[in-house]
Design a protein around this motif. Structure first.
Motif, PDB file in Angstrom:
ATOM      1  N   PHE A  35       0.811  -1.218   0.000  1.00 49.15           N
ATOM      2  CA  PHE A  35       0.000   0.000   0.000  1.00 49.15           C
ATOM      3  C   PHE A  35       0.844   1.268   0.000  1.00 49.15           C
ATOM      4  O   PHE A  35       0.309   2.376  -0.098  1.00 49.15           O
ATOM      5  CB  PHE A  35      -0.943   0.004   1.219  1.00 49.15           C
ATOM      6  N   ALA A  36       2.164   1.132   0.107  1.00 45.31           N
ATOM      7  CA  ALA A  36       3.052   2.291   0.211  1.00 45.31           C
ATOM      8  C   ALA A  36       2.915   3.259  -0.968  1.00 45.31           C
ATOM      9  O   ALA A  36       2.840   4.478  -0.744  1.00 45.31           O
ATOM     10  CB  ALA A  36       4.495   1.842   0.386  1.00 45.31           C
ATOM     11  N   PRO A  37       2.884   2.795  -2.226  1.00 48.57           N
ATOM     12  CA  PRO A  37       2.747   3.764  -3.330  1.00 48.57           C
ATOM     13  C   PRO A  37       1.460   4.588  -3.239  1.00 48.57           C
ATOM     14  O   PRO A  37       1.473   5.795  -3.476  1.00 48.57           O
ATOM     15  CB  PRO A  37       2.759   2.891  -4.586  1.00 48.57           C
ATOM     16  N   GLN A  38       0.360   3.943  -2.866  1.00 45.04           N
ATOM     17  CA  GLN A  38      -0.916   4.656  -2.747  1.00 45.04           C
ATOM     18  C   GLN A  38      -0.865   5.655  -1.600  1.00 45.04           C
ATOM     19  O   GLN A  38      -1.297   6.802  -1.741  1.00 45.04           O
ATOM     20  CB  GLN A  38      -2.066   3.669  -2.533  1.00 45.04           C
ATOM     21  N   ILE A  39      -0.314   5.248  -0.464  1.00 45.92           N
ATOM     22  CA  ILE A  39      -0.219   6.133   0.693  1.00 45.92           C
ATOM     23  C   ILE A  39       0.685   7.313   0.374  1.00 45.92           C
ATOM     24  O   ILE A  39       0.377   8.463   0.726  1.00 45.92           O
ATOM     25  CB  ILE A  39       0.261   5.346   1.929  1.00 45.92           C
ATOM     26  N   ARG A  57      -8.546   5.482   4.825  1.00 42.25           N
ATOM     27  CA  ARG A  57      -8.476   5.312   3.372  1.00 42.25           C
ATOM     28  C   ARG A  57      -7.873   3.959   3.000  1.00 42.25           C
ATOM     29  O   ARG A  57      -8.352   3.296   2.076  1.00 42.25           O
ATOM     30  CB  ARG A  57      -7.644   6.420   2.741  1.00 42.25           C
ATOM     31  N   ALA A  58      -6.816   3.581   3.707  1.00 42.22           N
ATOM     32  CA  ALA A  58      -6.160   2.301   3.420  1.00 42.22           C
ATOM     33  C   ALA A  58      -7.116   1.138   3.664  1.00 42.22           C
ATOM     34  O   ALA A  58      -7.166   0.181   2.881  1.00 42.22           O
ATOM     35  CB  ALA A  58      -4.901   2.155   4.257  1.00 42.22           C
ATOM     36  N   ARG A  59      -7.873   1.215   4.740  1.00 43.32           N
ATOM     37  CA  ARG A  59      -8.859   0.156   5.020  1.00 43.32           C
ATOM     38  C   ARG A  59      -9.919   0.092   3.918  1.00 43.32           C
ATOM     39  O   ARG A  59     -10.371  -0.989   3.549  1.00 43.32           O
ATOM     40  CB  ARG A  59      -9.526   0.404   6.373  1.00 43.32           C
ATOM     41  N   GLU A  60     -10.302   1.263   3.392  1.00 45.94           N
ATOM     42  CA  GLU A  60     -11.305   1.301   2.322  1.00 45.94           C
ATOM     43  C   GLU A  60     -10.813   0.618   1.049  1.00 45.94           C
ATOM     44  O   GLU A  60     -11.627   0.119   0.272  1.00 45.94           O
ATOM     45  CB  GLU A  60     -11.694   2.749   2.015  1.00 45.94           C
ATOM     46  N   VAL A  61      -9.481   0.599   0.843  1.00 49.51           N
ATOM     47  CA  VAL A  61      -8.948  -0.057  -0.364  1.00 49.51           C
ATOM     48  C   VAL A  61      -8.380  -1.442  -0.076  1.00 49.51           C
ATOM     49  O   VAL A  61      -7.683  -2.009  -0.906  1.00 49.51           O
ATOM     50  CB  VAL A  61      -7.898   0.834  -1.087  1.00 49.51           C
ATOM     51  N   GLY A  62      -8.670  -1.982   1.123  1.00 47.28           N
ATOM     52  CA  GLY A  62      -8.327  -3.371   1.390  1.00 47.28           C
ATOM     53  C   GLY A  62      -7.232  -3.647   2.394  1.00 47.28           C
ATOM     54  O   GLY A  62      -6.899  -4.808   2.638  1.00 47.28           O
TER      55      GLY A  62
END
Length: 95
Positions: A35-39, A57-62
């Motif tokens: 998830f690092a690139p998205q964060i 937000r991270a939880r919303e994307v899995g």
């Protein structure tokens, strides 16, 4: 490997000594790394985004990992990058 009193000679791994600065890759695989690139993108778009909002937000994307791991990633991503100076304080001449 031989043990004599408090002195230990030989290598624990049986091979050549590894430099201390190399990561060993032990332990569990990171749950936050994918998830690092998205964060990082979220923090670029909104630098003042709170850790709690990043977690939401991270939880919303899995993301299903823990808070501490995610907050540590956010902290590392927010650290200023001082180019070329190992202690992170610019070029060392106060400029």
């Amino acid at each position: 490997m031989a043990v004599k009193g408090t002195e230990v000679s030989g290598s624990v791994s049986g091979g050549a000594a590894r430099p201390w600065h190399q990561p060993r890759g032990v332990g569990r695989p990171s749950t936050v790394a994918p998830f690092a690139p998205q964060i990082e993108a979220w923090l670029r778009e909104t630098p003042a985004l709170s850790g709690a909002d990043v977690l939401r937000r991270a939880r919303e994307v899995g993301y299903q990992g823990g808070k501490s791991a995610l907050y540590e990633l956010v902290r590392r991503l927010r650290m200023p990058h001082a180019a070329g100076h190992p202690n992170g304080h610019g070029n060392g001449n106060g400029a």
